[in-house]
Design a protein around this motif. Structure first.
Motif, PDB file in Angstrom:
ATOM      1  N   ARG A  92       0.836  -1.203   0.000  1.00 11.96           N
ATOM      2  CA  ARG A  92       0.000   0.000   0.000  1.00 11.96           C
ATOM      3  C   ARG A  92       0.872   1.256   0.000  1.00 11.96           C
ATOM      4  NH1 ARG A  92      -5.502   1.227   1.815  1.00 11.96           N
ATOM      5  NH2 ARG A  92      -5.614   3.325   2.690  1.00 11.96           N
ATOM      6  N   ALA A  93       1.956   1.235   0.763  1.00 15.77           N
ATOM      7  CA  ALA A  93       2.860   2.385   0.805  1.00 15.77           C
ATOM      8  C   ALA A  93       3.519   2.609  -0.555  1.00 15.77           C
ATOM      9  CB  ALA A  93       3.917   2.185   1.895  1.00 15.77           C
ATOM     10  N   ARG A  94       3.895   1.518  -1.231  1.00 12.49           N
ATOM     11  CA  ARG A  94       4.484   1.655  -2.566  1.00 12.49           C
ATOM     12  C   ARG A  94       3.475   2.226  -3.554  1.00 12.49           C
ATOM     13  NH1 ARG A  94       6.873  -3.333  -1.085  1.00 12.49           N
ATOM     14  NH2 ARG A  94       5.222  -4.470  -2.176  1.00 12.49           N
ATOM     15  N   ALA A  95       2.221   1.809  -3.450  1.00 10.71           N
ATOM     16  CA  ALA A  95       1.185   2.347  -4.327  1.00 10.71           C
ATOM     17  C   ALA A  95       0.971   3.839  -4.079  1.00 10.71           C
ATOM     18  CB  ALA A  95      -0.120   1.580  -4.121  1.00 10.71           C
ATOM     19  N   ALA A  96       0.996   4.237  -2.816  1.00  8.42           N
ATOM     20  CA  ALA A  96       0.853   5.654  -2.491  1.00  8.42           C
ATOM     21  C   ALA A  96       2.018   6.467  -3.058  1.00  8.42           C
ATOM     22  CB  ALA A  96       0.759   5.835  -0.981  1.00  8.42           C
ATOM     23  N   GLN A  97       3.223   5.916  -2.963  1.00  8.14           N
ATOM     24  CA  GLN A  97       4.382   6.613  -3.518  1.00  8.14           C
ATOM     25  C   GLN A  97       4.289   6.688  -5.043  1.00  8.14           C
ATOM     26  OE1 GLN A  97       6.973   8.107  -1.699  1.00  8.14           O
ATOM     27  NE2 GLN A  97       7.368   8.978  -3.745  1.00  8.14           N
ATOM     28  N   TRP A  98       3.796   5.617  -5.661  1.00  3.92           N
ATOM     29  CA  TRP A  98       3.609   5.620  -7.120  1.00  3.92           C
ATOM     30  C   TRP A  98       2.650   6.735  -7.532  1.00  3.92           C
ATOM     31  CZ3 TRP A  98      -0.311   5.339 -10.599  1.00  3.92           C
ATOM     32  CH2 TRP A  98       0.026   5.023 -11.931  1.00  3.92           C
ATOM     33  N   ALA A  99       1.549   6.864  -6.815  1.00  2.00           N
ATOM     34  CA  ALA A  99       0.579   7.913  -7.137  1.00  2.00           C
ATOM     35  C   ALA A  99       1.185   9.296  -6.934  1.00  2.00           C
ATOM     36  CB  ALA A  99      -0.667   7.744  -6.275  1.00  2.00           C
ATOM     37  N   HIS A 100       1.957   9.445  -5.861  1.00  2.00           N
ATOM     38  CA  HIS A 100       2.623  10.734  -5.613  1.00  2.00           C
ATOM     39  C   HIS A 100       3.557  11.087  -6.765  1.00  2.00           C
ATOM     40  CE1 HIS A 100       4.709  13.937  -3.420  1.00  2.00           C
ATOM     41  NE2 HIS A 100       5.835  13.388  -3.862  1.00  2.00           N
ATOM     42  N   ASP A 101       4.358  10.123  -7.196  1.00  2.00           N
ATOM     43  CA  ASP A 101       5.294  10.372  -8.287  1.00  2.00           C
ATOM     44  C   ASP A 101       4.559  10.687  -9.587  1.00  2.00           C
ATOM     45  OD1 ASP A 101       7.283   9.837  -6.476  1.00  2.00           O
ATOM     46  OD2 ASP A 101       7.663   7.790  -7.203  1.00  2.00           O
ATOM     47  N   ALA A 102       3.469   9.958  -9.845  1.00  2.31           N
ATOM     48  CA  ALA A 102       2.709  10.187 -11.078  1.00  2.31           C
ATOM     49  C   ALA A 102       2.126  11.591 -11.106  1.00  2.31           C
ATOM     50  CB  ALA A 102       1.597   9.150 -11.211  1.00  2.31           C
ATOM     51  N   LEU A 103       1.502  12.005 -10.004  1.00  2.69           N
ATOM     52  CA  LEU A 103       0.879  13.325  -9.970  1.00  2.69           C
ATOM     53  C   LEU A 103       1.903  14.451  -9.924  1.00  2.69           C
ATOM     54  CD1 LEU A 103      -2.055  12.576  -7.497  1.00  2.69           C
ATOM     55  CD2 LEU A 103      -2.253  13.064  -9.943  1.00  2.69           C
ATOM     56  N   SER A 104       3.112  14.144  -9.479  1.00  2.00           N
ATOM     57  CA  SER A 104       4.156  15.173  -9.374  1.00  2.00           C
ATOM     58  C   SER A 104       4.954  15.327 -10.664  1.00  2.00           C
ATOM     59  CB  SER A 104       5.117  14.827  -8.223  1.00  2.00           C
ATOM     60  OG  SER A 104       4.432  14.738  -6.996  1.00  2.00           O
ATOM     61  N   THR A 105       4.748  14.441 -11.619  1.00  2.00           N
ATOM     62  CA  THR A 105       5.501  14.517 -12.869  1.00  2.00           C
ATOM     63  C   THR A 105       5.036  15.713 -13.687  1.00  2.00           C
ATOM     64  OG1 THR A 105       5.764  12.117 -12.935  1.00  2.00           O
ATOM     65  CG2 THR A 105       6.100  13.315 -15.000  1.00  2.00           C
ATOM     66  N   PRO A 106       5.929  16.619 -14.059  1.00  2.00           N
ATOM     67  CA  PRO A 106       5.516  17.766 -14.888  1.00  2.00           C
ATOM     68  C   PRO A 106       4.875  17.298 -16.191  1.00  2.00           C
ATOM     69  CG  PRO A 106       7.739  18.095 -14.024  1.00  2.00           C
ATOM     70  CD  PRO A 106       7.364  16.680 -13.708  1.00  2.00           C
ATOM     71  N   GLY A 107       3.749  17.883 -16.511  1.00  2.70           N
ATOM     72  CA  GLY A 107       3.073  17.561 -17.760  1.00  2.70           C
ATOM     73  C   GLY A 107       2.295  16.258 -17.752  1.00  2.70           C
ATOM     74  N   MET A 108       2.110  15.634 -16.574  1.00  2.00           N
ATOM     75  CA  MET A 108       1.369  14.374 -16.550  1.00  2.00           C
ATOM     76  C   MET A 108      -0.079  14.605 -16.971  1.00  2.00           C
ATOM     77  SD  MET A 108      -1.207  13.834 -14.064  1.00  2.00           S
ATOM     78  CE  MET A 108      -1.109  12.109 -13.756  1.00  2.00           C
ATOM     79  N   CYS A 109      -0.686  13.563 -17.515  1.00  2.00           N
ATOM     80  CA  CYS A 109      -2.087  13.623 -17.896  1.00  2.00           C
ATOM     81  C   CYS A 109      -2.687  12.235 -17.719  1.00  2.00           C
ATOM     82  CB  CYS A 109      -2.259  14.107 -19.341  1.00  2.00           C
ATOM     83  SG  CYS A 109      -1.569  12.992 -20.589  1.00  2.00           S
ATOM     84  N   VAL A 110      -3.999  12.153 -17.781  1.00  2.00           N
ATOM     85  CA  VAL A 110      -4.690  10.865 -17.782  1.00  2.00           C
ATOM     86  C   VAL A 110      -5.570  10.816 -19.022  1.00  2.00           C
ATOM     87  CG1 VAL A 110      -4.660  10.668 -15.264  1.00  2.00           C
ATOM     88  CG2 VAL A 110      -6.632  11.693 -16.393  1.00  2.00           C
ATOM     89  N   LEU A 256      -6.168   8.877  -7.654  1.00  2.00           N
ATOM     90  CA  LEU A 256      -4.719   8.999  -7.439  1.00  2.00           C
ATOM     91  C   LEU A 256      -4.431   9.986  -6.311  1.00  2.00           C
ATOM     92  CD1 LEU A 256      -3.412   9.097 -11.122  1.00  2.00           C
ATOM     93  CD2 LEU A 256      -3.397   7.159  -9.536  1.00  2.00           C
ATOM     94  N   SER A 257      -5.203  11.037  -6.224  1.00  2.00           N
ATOM     95  CA  SER A 257      -5.024  12.006  -5.135  1.00  2.00           C
ATOM     96  C   SER A 257      -5.315  11.366  -3.784  1.00  2.00           C
ATOM     97  CB  SER A 257      -5.931  13.223  -5.357  1.00  2.00           C
ATOM     98  OG  SER A 257      -5.621  13.879  -6.567  1.00  2.00           O
ATOM     99  N   GLN A 258      -6.305  10.486  -3.762  1.00  2.00           N
ATOM    100  CA  GLN A 258      -6.625   9.772  -2.519  1.00  2.00           C
ATOM    101  C   GLN A 258      -5.491   8.844  -2.124  1.00  2.00           C
ATOM    102  OE1 GLN A 258     -10.170   7.367  -2.780  1.00  2.00           O
ATOM    103  NE2 GLN A 258     -10.132   6.806  -0.616  1.00  2.00           N
ATOM    104  N   LEU A 259      -4.922   8.144  -3.103  1.00  2.00           N
ATOM    105  CA  LEU A 259      -3.780   7.267  -2.823  1.00  2.00           C
ATOM    106  C   LEU A 259      -2.627   8.064  -2.283  1.00  2.00           C
ATOM    107  CD1 LEU A 259      -5.443   5.220  -4.584  1.00  2.00           C
ATOM    108  CD2 LEU A 259      -3.262   4.503  -5.555  1.00  2.00           C
ATOM    109  N   ARG A 260      -2.329   9.187  -2.897  1.00  2.00           N
ATOM    110  CA  ARG A 260      -1.174   9.991  -2.511  1.00  2.00           C
ATOM    111  C   ARG A 260      -1.336  10.531  -1.114  1.00  2.00           C
ATOM    112  NH1 ARG A 260       0.383  15.346  -5.900  1.00  2.00           N
ATOM    113  NH2 ARG A 260      -1.711  15.918  -5.220  1.00  2.00           N
ATOM    114  N   ALA A 261      -2.559  10.781  -0.693  1.00  2.00           N
ATOM    115  CA  ALA A 261      -2.807  11.385   0.625  1.00  2.00           C
ATOM    116  C   ALA A 261      -2.516  10.439   1.767  1.00  2.00           C
ATOM    117  CB  ALA A 261      -4.244  11.895   0.700  1.00  2.00           C
ATOM    118  N   GLU A 262      -2.435   9.150   1.489  1.00  2.00           N
ATOM    119  CA  GLU A 262      -2.204   8.174   2.561  1.00  2.00           C
ATOM    120  C   GLU A 262      -0.786   8.270   3.129  1.00  2.00           C
ATOM    121  OE1 GLU A 262      -4.242   5.771   4.031  1.00  2.00           O
ATOM    122  OE2 GLU A 262      -5.799   7.009   3.135  1.00  2.00           O
TER     123      GLU A 262
END
Length: 262
Positions: A92-110, A256-262
């Motif tokens: 779960r911690a790795r998933a939260a870190q993954w979401a943090h990295d994804a949302l922090s990437t400049p220019g990311m999109c979904v 993803l924001s919910q994951l990152r908040a953990e």
């Protein structure tokens, strides 16, 4: 504890569940025992005589896991949560870190693509969003039959899409929007299959976008932590909400924001 127990009624409401019953989740049975000294709707769960945990039922919030302090709407998911391996907090911690990295990437999109169905899928609606804006949101005329099951989900028909642009008209804007970005989707193999189908139909060959792709499905499954004892992995989760491309993008960003908040 008996070797066998009666099967429960099909309904999961505690008012109709017996004090002792067997229940199968993901092809693996458990035995549910209601302690005689517990006044509320409480069951102790055993799997092959091993204690998994204790579940309480709350009328408003569903099944409550005593040790994890979390609620699940269905008995099946509550049991899947009880089956989590001891490595789940780290996953779960790795998933939260993954979401943090994804949302922090400049220019990311979904990106989300609604399609004609599961058999040789073609696009009918494409949306690309960032956490702050909508980069693309367009219907597509697939010029082929839309499967009835797909129409029941997203409500698009051949008639409703007759005036929409075809994929080839949208392709330049799509390619420009995706160029150089990290693009997160939900079920990446399916998204890429749809894009490959469209590109092959236009050009007669496969073409790759200049995009760094990422799939959020497994991180979300690991973060949620509903363990399948049959497949010995975390179950993939549905991305709930309307089957509308922009809404799905926004839902994924929220998740993803919910994951990152953990």
């Amino acid at each position: 504890m008996p070797h066998t127990a009666p099967r429960p009624p099909r309904a999961e409401h505690p008012a109709v569940l017996p004090h002792l019953f067997a229940h199968t989740v993901d092809a693996v049975p458990v035995v549910c025992v209601r302690p005689c000294d517990t006044p509320g709707p409480t069951w102790v769960i055993y799997q092959q005589r091993n204690y998994l945990g204790t579940l309480h039922h709350h009328p408003d919030s569903g099944w409550y896991l005593q040790h994890a302090r979390e609620h699940h709407h269905s008995l099946d998911n509550a049991i899947r949560a009880l089956r989590r391996p001891t490595t789940w907090p780290a996953a779960r911690a790795r998933a939260a870190q993954w979401a943090h990295d994804a949302l922090s990437t400049p220019g990311m999109c979904v990106i989300n693509i609604q399609t004609t169905g599961l058999h040789h899928p073609q696009a009918v609606h494409i949306a690309i969003c960032t956490p702050d804006s909508v980069l693309l949101d367009t219907l597509i005329n697939p010029r082929q039959r839309i499967e009835p099951a797909a129409t029941r989900l997203h409500h698009h028909t051949h008639r409703s899409l007759s005036d929409a642009p075809v994929f080839g008209d949208v392709l330049p804007h799509l390619a420009e929007t995706l160029h150089g970005r990290r693009c997160v989707t939900y079920n990446l193999p399916f998204t890429q299959q749809v894009l490959h189908n469209e590109l092959a139909r236009i050009t007669g060959r496969l073409r790759h976008f200049s995009t760094q792709w990422a799939d959020a499905m497994r991180p979300v499954a690991h973060w949620t932590g509903l363990w399948s004892a049959h497949h010995r992995t975390y179950r993939n989760q549905r991305l709930h909400g309307p089957h509308e491309a922009r809404s799905k993008c926004e839902k994924l960003i929220d998740h993803l924001s919910q994951l990152r908040a953990e």
